[in-house]
Design a protein around this motif. Structure first.
Motif: not given
Length: 137
Positions: A59, A83, A85-86, A88
């Motif tokens: 991260r 993903d 949108a998050t 990732c």
């Protein structure tokens, strides 16, 4: 510049485990940027990777070098876990490939399929599995 030339501009360090796992994804891709990274990376054991290196599932906090320097957090993911949108992002995306194996302070450069380019500087690594003792994730 082609995506392949972008991928090898900076020295990359990968764990042997990340390299082996990513090689399986790269096998089916024609002349891809990820294959270029894999072919030119310095490999180290997961227990010996520097805590300042972007590895799989790291991260990272990034900033646009020419922008307002507002931090965003992205997690480098395998394609099945991606993903956007998050935050990732897939390692096979231009941004993901550009980040893989770089160090804090490095600038990732990429060219998207539409020909547009981008840059993100790695400001910090908020989490790296290997630095947390998670060598087999």
């Amino acid at each position: 510049m082609t995506p392949d030339s972008i991928a090898v501009l900076a020295t990359r360090t990968l764990t042997e485990l990340d390299h082996a796992r990513l090689a399986k994804y790269a096998d089916g891709l024609p002349a891809s940027a990820i294959q270029s990274v894999l072919d030119n990376a310095e490999l180290v054991a997961p227990s010996e990777i520097g805590a300042d290196v972007v590895t799989m599932r790291s991260r990272v906090q990034v900033v646009e070098p020419a922008g307002e320097r507002q931090r965003r957090t992205l997690t480098l993911s395998y394609p099945s876990d991606a993903d956007p949108a998050t935050g990732c992002i897939s390692v096979l995306s231009p941004v993901g490939t550009a980040l893989l194996g770089l160090r804090v302070g490095d600038v990732a450069n990429w060219v998207a399929p539409d020909g547009s380019g981008g840059q993100l500087q790695i400001a910090a690594i908020a989490y790296q599995p290997e630095a947390s003792g998670e060598h087999l994730l």
